[in-house]
Design a protein around this motif. Sequence first.
Motif, PDB file in Angstrom:
ATOM      1  N   GLU A  72     -18.048   3.037   2.535  1.00  0.00           N
ATOM      2  CA  GLU A  72     -18.616   1.686   2.432  1.00  0.00           C
ATOM      3  C   GLU A  72     -18.722   1.044   3.821  1.00  0.00           C
ATOM      4  O   GLU A  72     -19.655   0.318   4.117  1.00  0.00           O
ATOM      5  CB  GLU A  72     -17.759   0.800   1.520  1.00  0.00           C
ATOM      6  N   ARG A  73     -17.733   1.332   4.650  1.00  0.00           N
ATOM      7  CA  ARG A  73     -17.788   0.776   6.000  1.00  0.00           C
ATOM      8  C   ARG A  73     -18.893   1.464   6.796  1.00  0.00           C
ATOM      9  O   ARG A  73     -19.622   0.836   7.551  1.00  0.00           O
ATOM     10  CB  ARG A  73     -16.442   0.960   6.691  1.00  0.00           C
ATOM     11  N   HIS A  74     -19.012   2.752   6.607  1.00  0.00           N
ATOM     12  CA  HIS A  74     -20.010   3.565   7.289  1.00  0.00           C
ATOM     13  C   HIS A  74     -21.419   3.019   7.049  1.00  0.00           C
ATOM     14  O   HIS A  74     -22.253   2.994   7.948  1.00  0.00           O
ATOM     15  CB  HIS A  74     -19.882   4.985   6.726  1.00  0.00           C
ATOM     16  N   THR A  75     -21.664   2.568   5.831  1.00  0.00           N
ATOM     17  CA  THR A  75     -23.006   2.089   5.498  1.00  0.00           C
ATOM     18  C   THR A  75     -23.174   0.581   5.736  1.00  0.00           C
ATOM     19  O   THR A  75     -24.284   0.077   5.642  1.00  0.00           O
ATOM     20  CB  THR A  75     -23.326   2.344   4.005  1.00  0.00           C
ATOM     21  N   ALA A 106      -6.435  -6.031   5.005  1.00  0.00           N
ATOM     22  CA  ALA A 106      -7.617  -6.847   5.312  1.00  0.00           C
ATOM     23  C   ALA A 106      -7.312  -7.800   6.455  1.00  0.00           C
ATOM     24  O   ALA A 106      -8.135  -8.005   7.358  1.00  0.00           O
ATOM     25  CB  ALA A 106      -8.068  -7.616   4.081  1.00  0.00           C
ATOM     26  N   ARG A 107      -6.113  -8.365   6.448  1.00  0.00           N
ATOM     27  CA  ARG A 107      -5.735  -9.273   7.529  1.00  0.00           C
ATOM     28  C   ARG A 107      -5.638  -8.509   8.846  1.00  0.00           C
ATOM     29  O   ARG A 107      -6.129  -8.969   9.877  1.00  0.00           O
ATOM     30  CB  ARG A 107      -4.403  -9.962   7.190  1.00  0.00           C
ATOM     31  N   LEU A 108      -5.033  -7.341   8.771  1.00  0.00           N
ATOM     32  CA  LEU A 108      -4.899  -6.515   9.975  1.00  0.00           C
ATOM     33  C   LEU A 108      -6.286  -6.125  10.504  1.00  0.00           C
ATOM     34  O   LEU A 108      -6.550  -6.156  11.705  1.00  0.00           O
ATOM     35  CB  LEU A 108      -4.096  -5.258   9.620  1.00  0.00           C
ATOM     36  N   ALA A 109      -7.156  -5.778   9.567  1.00  0.00           N
ATOM     37  CA  ALA A 109      -8.511  -5.366   9.959  1.00  0.00           C
ATOM     38  C   ALA A 109      -9.261  -6.524  10.604  1.00  0.00           C
ATOM     39  O   ALA A 109     -10.005  -6.337  11.574  1.00  0.00           O
ATOM     40  CB  ALA A 109      -9.273  -4.867   8.732  1.00  0.00           C
ATOM     41  N   ARG A 110      -9.058  -7.746  10.103  1.00  0.00           N
ATOM     42  CA  ARG A 110      -9.712  -8.920  10.698  1.00  0.00           C
ATOM     43  C   ARG A 110      -9.135  -9.218  12.080  1.00  0.00           C
ATOM     44  O   ARG A 110      -9.846  -9.639  12.971  1.00  0.00           O
ATOM     45  CB  ARG A 110      -9.553 -10.146   9.792  1.00  0.00           C
ATOM     46  N   GLN A 111      -7.837  -8.981  12.210  1.00  0.00           N
ATOM     47  CA  GLN A 111      -7.218  -9.192  13.521  1.00  0.00           C
ATOM     48  C   GLN A 111      -7.756  -8.205  14.544  1.00  0.00           C
ATOM     49  O   GLN A 111      -8.051  -8.562  15.680  1.00  0.00           O
ATOM     50  CB  GLN A 111      -5.708  -8.982  13.413  1.00  0.00           C
ATOM     51  N   GLY A 146     -10.489   5.847   9.528  1.00  0.00           N
ATOM     52  CA  GLY A 146     -11.830   6.392   9.680  1.00  0.00           C
ATOM     53  C   GLY A 146     -11.855   7.748   9.013  1.00  0.00           C
ATOM     54  O   GLY A 146     -11.571   7.876   7.827  1.00  0.00           O
ATOM     55  N   ARG A 147     -12.080   8.746   9.789  1.00  0.00           N
ATOM     56  CA  ARG A 147     -12.142  10.089   9.230  1.00  0.00           C
ATOM     57  C   ARG A 147     -10.796  10.571   8.695  1.00  0.00           C
ATOM     58  O   ARG A 147     -10.737  11.510   7.905  1.00  0.00           O
ATOM     59  CB  ARG A 147     -12.619  11.075  10.304  1.00  0.00           C
ATOM     60  N   GLU A 148      -9.715   9.884   9.139  1.00  0.00           N
ATOM     61  CA  GLU A 148      -8.392  10.299   8.673  1.00  0.00           C
ATOM     62  C   GLU A 148      -8.303  10.208   7.143  1.00  0.00           C
ATOM     63  O   GLU A 148      -7.581  10.984   6.512  1.00  0.00           O
ATOM     64  CB  GLU A 148      -7.289   9.418   9.283  1.00  0.00           C
ATOM     65  N   ALA A 149      -9.020   9.245   6.572  1.00  0.00           N
ATOM     66  CA  ALA A 149      -9.003   9.086   5.116  1.00  0.00           C
ATOM     67  C   ALA A 149      -9.539  10.349   4.452  1.00  0.00           C
ATOM     68  O   ALA A 149      -9.010  10.833   3.448  1.00  0.00           O
ATOM     69  CB  ALA A 149      -9.842   7.879   4.703  1.00  0.00           C
ATOM     70  N   SER A 207      -6.961   0.765  -0.483  1.00  0.00           N
ATOM     71  CA  SER A 207      -6.561  -0.370   0.347  1.00  0.00           C
ATOM     72  C   SER A 207      -5.820   0.105   1.587  1.00  0.00           C
ATOM     73  O   SER A 207      -6.057  -0.383   2.689  1.00  0.00           O
ATOM     74  CB  SER A 207      -5.652  -1.310  -0.453  1.00  0.00           C
ATOM     75  N   LEU A 208      -4.931   1.078   1.394  1.00  0.00           N
ATOM     76  CA  LEU A 208      -4.165   1.584   2.534  1.00  0.00           C
ATOM     77  C   LEU A 208      -5.072   2.298   3.541  1.00  0.00           C
ATOM     78  O   LEU A 208      -4.809   2.299   4.731  1.00  0.00           O
ATOM     79  CB  LEU A 208      -3.072   2.541   2.056  1.00  0.00           C
ATOM     80  N   TYR A 209      -6.136   2.899   3.030  1.00  0.00           N
ATOM     81  CA  TYR A 209      -7.054   3.636   3.900  1.00  0.00           C
ATOM     82  C   TYR A 209      -8.098   2.719   4.546  1.00  0.00           C
ATOM     83  O   TYR A 209      -8.975   3.190   5.246  1.00  0.00           O
ATOM     84  CB  TYR A 209      -7.803   4.712   3.114  1.00  0.00           C
ATOM     85  N   LEU A 210      -7.987   1.422   4.278  1.00  0.00           N
ATOM     86  CA  LEU A 210      -9.031   0.493   4.735  1.00  0.00           C
ATOM     87  C   LEU A 210      -9.290   0.601   6.231  1.00  0.00           C
ATOM     88  O   LEU A 210     -10.425   0.518   6.692  1.00  0.00           O
ATOM     89  CB  LEU A 210      -8.625  -0.935   4.363  1.00  0.00           C
TER      90      LEU A 210
END
Lengths: 293, 268
Positions: free
Chosen positions: A107-110, A279-284, A191-194, A185-188
């Motif tokens: 989803e992030r990729h697209t 999500a908070r970490l990702a926004r940070q 990247g490719r590690e997921a 959620s944990l894989y949010l």
Amino acid sequence: MTDGSMPGVAAGRMTSPGRLAAWWRLIEPNLRAANARAYVRIVGANRELSWLVWDVFLPFLGTAAYVFIYRAINAPPAFTGFVILGGAMTGYWLNTLWSMASQFYWERHTGNLEMFFVAPVSVMSILLGMAVGGMFQTTIRSALTVVLGIVLFHVHFEVYSAAGLLLSFIVTMVALYGLGMMMSSLYLLYGREAWHMSNLLQEPIYLLSGFYFPVRALGPWLAALAGGIPLTFGLDAMRQFLFGPAAMGWLGPWWEVAILGGESAIFLWGARWALDYMARLARQEGRLTLRWQ
Amino acid sequence: MPESLDFAIRTVDLKRSYAKVPGHGDVVWALAGVDLAVYPGEVFGVLGPNGAGKTTLIKILSTLLLPTAGRAEVAGYDVVREAFAVRRIINMVSGGEYSGYGILSVRENLWMFSQLYGLTYSEARRRIDRLLAVVDLTSEQHKKVNKLSTGMRQKMNFARGFINYPRVLFLDEPTLGLDVTVSRRLRAFVREWVAEDTTRTVLLTTHYMQEADELCDRVAIIDRGHVLVCDRPAALKEKYHAATLEDVFIGLVGRSLDSGPEEEGAAS
């Protein structure tokens, strides 16, 4: 037009109908979002019927191999049923890994992930839509596997408790897709590690969950460890409800259903917590918007 | 509750840094103290070269990114503390994005995104019909998105950005890679859309100076995370005795827009 105010916040002392209406205003967009995300899976995926080959007929060959092994060693007929049930449930695990846990990577990729986070709905509703759509899609696959098993191998299912079977299936699905939502959620931030993580988890779980044999054969410690994966208890309980004593179950089926209920609660709560935290970490860190990694 | 309804967008000393190498102390400042005030009914342009901080600004305003310091509000809502309220009234379009699902048709994709904003089926249908006509995709509406050209897909995403009729719309290089005719048509629609309802606001980032000149009521030129000037395009040209906004930019920073800074978010 929306005025941007939080539903119910400015309502002050609301009457019950008012509170109900405020609650519905909050819930409705989330239900719509879940429905829309499920639509992608249910309608979109069935548009290209090539999935029948990849998801039903090819995996069935692997399942058939176990059937022939059990027949060659003159195992009880119930074992054929074990294998067919295991083969049918395999699809749910694959769906959880590849279409839930790793999904945010795609989803992030697209660029869809950004759109989900910018929208005024909980991302949990997107996960719910993915889960419901995935369950629906996989249930078709699983049903076809069972039908093929009945037609080709004359599997006879003797249902000991229809209610128990249905309940154990439902609670297994809730726990399993709860686990998928938590992994997603944990894989949010991944990247490719997921992708690699999902690869890593695929085959060992086939062994640990007892897809093709009674999990009791693993011994109590390993079976207890495997119990963290909802399919372990799910399969064991369903086999006991289907085949009775011939299932060689580990714990009593109702105990296993109760444990699955507990796992469902833990995984769903964990998914909510992990999503908020990540999500908070990702926004940070600005990682909701990094696409190529 | 909104604190300052007079502004559609307001930023005060807004800063955002990124680690040069994750886990190490060195940072680059993508935004190094940005003060902006955008009013309802405006089409406001943020101009600057690649790496100037335009996209970082939009990501913060659209709640995708947290600021390192300073404050940002959209329609009076704080983008950090009231992110949910902000999300209810915004949308964004990024040029060159490919969001959506290839296996669904154009119409289905737009419907799917409309559901994220809780639109009823009939309202979604009405808006989708209108937006498909705007981006000239009515005849392609039942085509699967994985069969569309890049330009068509971008047009679909442009339409997606309007699906919830946002009060504040962020357009990040929306015409990137589109041909001249299509770009002109989309710009005309942006103007028409804002004129339709003066509570609507558009914040546009672009490095196409002509686009900014044609579309924006006011522009801010930013470079290396700083706002250099902010005014109406005509006023800027007059003030700097320049024929174009590009000339204004060259006069201010001593290089052309296409050259860009040496490093992304170069104010380290």
